[in-house]
Design a protein around this motif. Structure first.
Motif, PDB file in Angstrom:
ATOM      1  N   TYR A  77       0.861  -1.193   0.000  1.00 42.10           N
ATOM      2  CA  TYR A  77       0.000   0.000   0.000  1.00 42.10           C
ATOM      3  C   TYR A  77       0.892   1.236   0.000  1.00 42.10           C
ATOM      4  CZ  TYR A  77      -3.063  -3.594   2.022  1.00 42.10           C
ATOM      5  OH  TYR A  77      -3.762  -4.754   2.273  1.00 42.10           O
ATOM      6  N   TRP A  78       0.406   2.333  -0.587  1.00 44.33           N
ATOM      7  CA  TRP A  78       1.170   3.575  -0.560  1.00 44.33           C
ATOM      8  C   TRP A  78       0.229   4.778  -0.558  1.00 44.33           C
ATOM      9  CZ3 TRP A  78       0.930   0.026  -4.435  1.00 44.33           C
ATOM     10  CH2 TRP A  78       0.359   0.427  -5.638  1.00 44.33           C
ATOM     11  N   ALA A  79       0.733   5.883  -0.017  1.00 49.43           N
ATOM     12  CA  ALA A  79      -0.043   7.122   0.085  1.00 49.43           C
ATOM     13  C   ALA A  79       0.288   8.017  -1.101  1.00 49.43           C
ATOM     14  CB  ALA A  79       0.277   7.836   1.394  1.00 49.43           C
ATOM     15  N   ASN A  80      -0.671   8.221  -1.987  1.00 46.44           N
ATOM     16  CA  ASN A  80      -0.521   9.128  -3.135  1.00 46.44           C
ATOM     17  C   ASN A  80      -0.988  10.521  -2.725  1.00 46.44           C
ATOM     18  OD1 ASN A  80       0.464   7.512  -5.343  1.00 46.44           O
ATOM     19  ND2 ASN A  80      -1.542   6.511  -5.424  1.00 46.44           N
ATOM     20  N   GLN A  81      -0.067  11.345  -2.249  1.00 50.24           N
ATOM     21  CA  GLN A  81      -0.482  12.682  -1.830  1.00 50.24           C
ATOM     22  C   GLN A  81      -0.983  13.503  -3.019  1.00 50.24           C
ATOM     23  OE1 GLN A  81       2.259  15.850  -0.618  1.00 50.24           O
ATOM     24  NE2 GLN A  81       1.193  15.904   1.356  1.00 50.24           N
ATOM     25  N   GLY A  82      -0.343  13.339  -4.155  1.00 50.36           N
ATOM     26  CA  GLY A  82      -0.747  14.103  -5.333  1.00 50.36           C
ATOM     27  C   GLY A  82      -2.120  13.726  -5.841  1.00 50.36           C
ATOM     28  N   GLY A  83      -2.520  12.481  -5.662  1.00 49.43           N
ATOM     29  CA  GLY A  83      -3.816  12.035  -6.166  1.00 49.43           C
ATOM     30  C   GLY A  83      -4.875  11.898  -5.111  1.00 49.43           C
ATOM     31  N   ASP A  84      -4.519  12.221  -3.833  1.00 48.18           N
ATOM     32  CA  ASP A  84      -5.462  12.083  -2.717  1.00 48.18           C
ATOM     33  C   ASP A  84      -6.039  10.681  -2.639  1.00 48.18           C
ATOM     34  OD1 ASP A  84      -5.023  14.716  -2.105  1.00 48.18           O
ATOM     35  OD2 ASP A  84      -6.837  15.454  -3.087  1.00 48.18           O
ATOM     36  N   THR A  85      -5.170   9.687  -2.775  1.00 48.73           N
ATOM     37  CA  THR A  85      -5.616   8.296  -2.746  1.00 48.73           C
ATOM     38  C   THR A  85      -4.616   7.425  -1.988  1.00 48.73           C
ATOM     39  OG1 THR A  85      -4.486   7.688  -4.811  1.00 48.73           O
ATOM     40  CG2 THR A  85      -6.758   8.500  -4.996  1.00 48.73           C
ATOM     41  N   ILE A  86      -5.083   6.240  -1.610  1.00 51.21           N
ATOM     42  CA  ILE A  86      -4.214   5.158  -1.159  1.00 51.21           C
ATOM     43  C   ILE A  86      -4.148   4.147  -2.291  1.00 51.21           C
ATOM     44  CG2 ILE A  86      -3.842   3.325   0.545  1.00 51.21           C
ATOM     45  CD1 ILE A  86      -3.639   6.141   1.713  1.00 51.21           C
ATOM     46  N   GLY A  87      -2.943   3.838  -2.739  1.00 51.35           N
ATOM     47  CA  GLY A  87      -2.755   2.845  -3.790  1.00 51.35           C
ATOM     48  C   GLY A  87      -2.514   1.466  -3.199  1.00 51.35           C
ATOM     49  N   ARG A  88      -2.744   0.442  -4.022  1.00 51.15           N
ATOM     50  CA  ARG A  88      -2.510  -0.928  -3.579  1.00 51.15           C
ATOM     51  C   ARG A  88      -2.076  -1.795  -4.748  1.00 51.15           C
ATOM     52  NH1 ARG A  88      -6.901  -5.301  -1.339  1.00 51.15           N
ATOM     53  NH2 ARG A  88      -7.174  -5.555  -3.591  1.00 51.15           N
ATOM     54  N   ALA A  89      -1.206  -2.756  -4.483  1.00 49.36           N
ATOM     55  CA  ALA A  89      -0.795  -3.733  -5.487  1.00 49.36           C
ATOM     56  C   ALA A  89      -0.580  -5.067  -4.803  1.00 49.36           C
ATOM     57  CB  ALA A  89       0.487  -3.280  -6.192  1.00 49.36           C
ATOM     58  N   ASN A  90      -0.541  -6.123  -5.581  1.00 58.17           N
ATOM     59  CA  ASN A  90      -0.208  -7.425  -5.038  1.00 58.17           C
ATOM     60  C   ASN A  90       1.235  -7.417  -4.528  1.00 58.17           C
ATOM     61  OD1 ASN A  90      -2.740  -8.479  -5.787  1.00 58.17           O
ATOM     62  ND2 ASN A  90      -1.991  -8.898  -7.856  1.00 58.17           N
ATOM     63  N   LEU A  91       1.574  -8.385  -3.707  1.00 53.12           N
ATOM     64  CA  LEU A  91       2.888  -8.411  -3.095  1.00 53.12           C
ATOM     65  C   LEU A  91       4.007  -8.538  -4.128  1.00 53.12           C
ATOM     66  CD1 LEU A  91       3.670  -8.148  -0.131  1.00 53.12           C
ATOM     67  CD2 LEU A  91       3.872 -10.635  -0.019  1.00 53.12           C
ATOM     68  N   ASP A  92       3.690  -9.092  -5.295  1.00 49.84           N
ATOM     69  CA  ASP A  92       4.703  -9.204  -6.349  1.00 49.84           C
ATOM     70  C   ASP A  92       4.731  -7.987  -7.268  1.00 49.84           C
ATOM     71  OD1 ASP A  92       2.378  -9.520  -7.798  1.00 49.84           O
ATOM     72  OD2 ASP A  92       2.887 -11.488  -8.619  1.00 49.84           O
ATOM     73  N   GLY A  93       3.953  -6.935  -6.941  1.00 57.80           N
ATOM     74  CA  GLY A  93       3.956  -5.696  -7.716  1.00 57.80           C
ATOM     75  C   GLY A  93       2.919  -5.636  -8.810  1.00 57.80           C
ATOM     76  N   THR A  94       2.213  -6.729  -9.068  1.00 56.64           N
ATOM     77  CA  THR A  94       1.189  -6.739 -10.115  1.00 56.64           C
ATOM     78  C   THR A  94      -0.121  -6.181  -9.585  1.00 56.64           C
ATOM     79  OG1 THR A  94       0.470  -8.987  -9.557  1.00 56.64           O
ATOM     80  CG2 THR A  94       2.247  -8.755 -11.175  1.00 56.64           C
ATOM     81  N   GLY A  95      -1.038  -5.904 -10.512  1.00 61.50           N
ATOM     82  CA  GLY A  95      -2.388  -5.479 -10.136  1.00 61.50           C
ATOM     83  C   GLY A  95      -2.449  -4.146  -9.436  1.00 61.50           C
ATOM     84  N   ALA A  96      -1.557  -3.222  -9.790  1.00 56.92           N
ATOM     85  CA  ALA A  96      -1.516  -1.918  -9.113  1.00 56.92           C
ATOM     86  C   ALA A  96      -2.797  -1.135  -9.358  1.00 56.92           C
ATOM     87  CB  ALA A  96      -0.316  -1.120  -9.583  1.00 56.92           C
ATOM     88  N   ASN A  97      -3.370  -0.613  -8.266  1.00 63.76           N
ATOM     89  CA  ASN A  97      -4.558   0.234  -8.324  1.00 63.76           C
ATOM     90  C   ASN A  97      -4.223   1.530  -7.607  1.00 63.76           C
ATOM     91  OD1 ASN A  97      -7.025   1.498  -8.097  1.00 63.76           O
ATOM     92  ND2 ASN A  97      -8.101  -0.226  -7.153  1.00 63.76           N
ATOM     93  N   GLN A  98      -3.999   2.585  -8.378  1.00 60.24           N
ATOM     94  CA  GLN A  98      -3.574   3.862  -7.794  1.00 60.24           C
ATOM     95  C   GLN A  98      -4.686   4.552  -7.020  1.00 60.24           C
ATOM     96  OE1 GLN A  98      -0.512   4.707  -7.701  1.00 60.24           O
ATOM     97  NE2 GLN A  98       0.355   3.314  -9.224  1.00 60.24           N
ATOM     98  N   SER A  99      -5.921   4.163  -7.214  1.00 64.65           N
ATOM     99  CA  SER A  99      -7.055   4.796  -6.529  1.00 64.65           C
ATOM    100  C   SER A  99      -7.831   3.771  -5.720  1.00 64.65           C
ATOM    101  CB  SER A  99      -7.974   5.480  -7.546  1.00 64.65           C
ATOM    102  OG  SER A  99      -7.273   6.467  -8.277  1.00 64.65           O
ATOM    103  N   PHE A 100      -7.116   2.944  -4.990  1.00 61.80           N
ATOM    104  CA  PHE A 100      -7.755   1.900  -4.192  1.00 61.80           C
ATOM    105  C   PHE A 100      -8.706   2.503  -3.154  1.00 61.80           C
ATOM    106  CE2 PHE A 100      -7.352  -1.031  -0.451  1.00 61.80           C
ATOM    107  CZ  PHE A 100      -8.176  -2.020  -0.949  1.00 61.80           C
TER     108      PHE A 100
END
Length: 345
Positions: A77-100
């Motif tokens: 998980y990561w905090a996208n300050q620029g997009g006002d979102t929390i992002g999420r991806a699978n543990l291997d880096g796939t399936g990234a969702n920048q607006s989770f």
């Protein structure tokens, strides 16, 4: 030059250049296999092996001003300050969702077994807040914790509490896991604290103002703002490997015999010693690998007297874990736990 540093759990072995080539890593996370960080200017999430090798600065791409990162057994998980979102991806880096999860100007993010937590940059005179959502992103509450101080820039969570740093208020805050008992000055007297982390025994934080890493006991006592010195220019994130921490957990009582078994969780092979006192008998047990070890809790002479007279007795289990050599990040430690023995007549 931006770097990621590392030190042993006792504060020794400081290496300011453990991982190089990073780009403004404003946060940090670690699991059993990897170290993760946000590359603020490259808009990526980086990853490296626990020993610092195999660094991939673009492990996850497409982030929007990422300021912090967290990890659990299934996702990053990561905090996208620029997009006002929390992002999420699978543990291997796939399936990234920048607006989770859509949030309000997130500064940091943390995750536990049930929820995702984040800090919101304060709007107007409302002060900082801590948000929370379910692990699947539903049930987002932007003001799960209010009164978090002036500028909450780091957040961490354990089995009992949520912790955060108040950069402007020079304090570490704490609240119960359900958001009650908010104390914005749980630890005061720190200087420009940014990131915060917690393990089974301690709270750690990055002091931007003094270029140090601070540490305190879980109850806030024994605060040492200069636990690690020479951390470099503007340390802003900190993480600790929870698998390196020895802890005591559940107790299973034998009410017929007035004994019990105490579960110890160890981060690797080593020796466990149960101290012998007047109230409890000593014991030794070997852990051949990381995991759980059950220790016998048998009453000593004084506790037996109480069991015979009242059918119950409290004893203090003092257990020392000494790891095998080879991993400098695992250190010997001692924990205590008060156990109530019960014997039915």
């Amino acid at each position: 030059t931006f770097t990621i540093g590392r030190a042993n759990l006792d504060g020794t072995g400081v290496n300011r250049s453990f991982i190089t080539g990073v780009d403004a890593p404003n946060g940090l996370a670690v699991d059993a296999a990897h170290v993760y960080w946000p590359n603020l200017f490259q808009t990526t999430i980086g990853r490296a092996n626990l020993d610092g090798s195999g660094a991939n600065q673009s492990f996850i791409t497409g982030a929007d001003t990422p300021l912090d990162v967290a990890v659990d057994a299934a996702h990053v998980y990561w905090a996208n300050q620029g997009g006002d979102t929390i992002g999420r991806a699978n543990l291997d880096g796939t399936g990234a969702n920048q607006s989770f999860i859509t949030v309000g100007d997130p500064e940091s993010v943390a995750v536990d077994a049930e929820h995702i937590h984040w800090t919101n940059y304060p709007e107007g005179n409302e002060g900082a807040t801590i948000g929370r959502a379910n692990l699947d992103g539903t049930g987002a509450n932007q003001s799960f914790i209010t009164g978090a101080g002036d500028l909450a820039t780091g957040v961490a969570v354990d089995a009992a509490h949520v912790y955060w740093t108040d950069l402007s208020g020079d304090a570490i805050g704490r609240a119960n896991l359900d958001g009650t008992d908010v104390d914005p000055n749980f630890i005061s007297g720190v200087q420009d604290p940014d990131g915060v982390a917690v393990d089974a025994a301690h709270i750690y934080w990055a002091n931007r103002g003094t270029h140090t890493i601070g540490r305190a006991n879980l109850d806030g006592t024994g605060a040492d703002p200069s636990f690690i010195t020479g951390a470099g220019f503007l340390p802003v994130g900190v993480a600790v490997d929870p698998l390196r921490s020895f802890s005591l957990s559940n107790v299973k009582r034998n009410k017929k015999k007035g004994t019990a078994k105490l579960t110890a969780k160890v981060p690797g092979p080593g020796e466990l010693e149960f101290a012998n006192t007047g109230r409890v008998k000593g014991a030794r047990k070997r852990a051949n690998a990381a995991g759980k070890v059950r220790l016998p809790v048998r009453p000593g002479a004084k506790a037996k007297q109480q069991l015979n007279a009242k059918g119950k007795a409290k004893v203090e289990a003092k257990v020392t874990y000494t790891p095998d050599g080879g991993d400098p990040s695992i250190v010997a430690s001692t924990h205590t736990k008060v156990i109530k023995l019960v014997r039915r007549r």
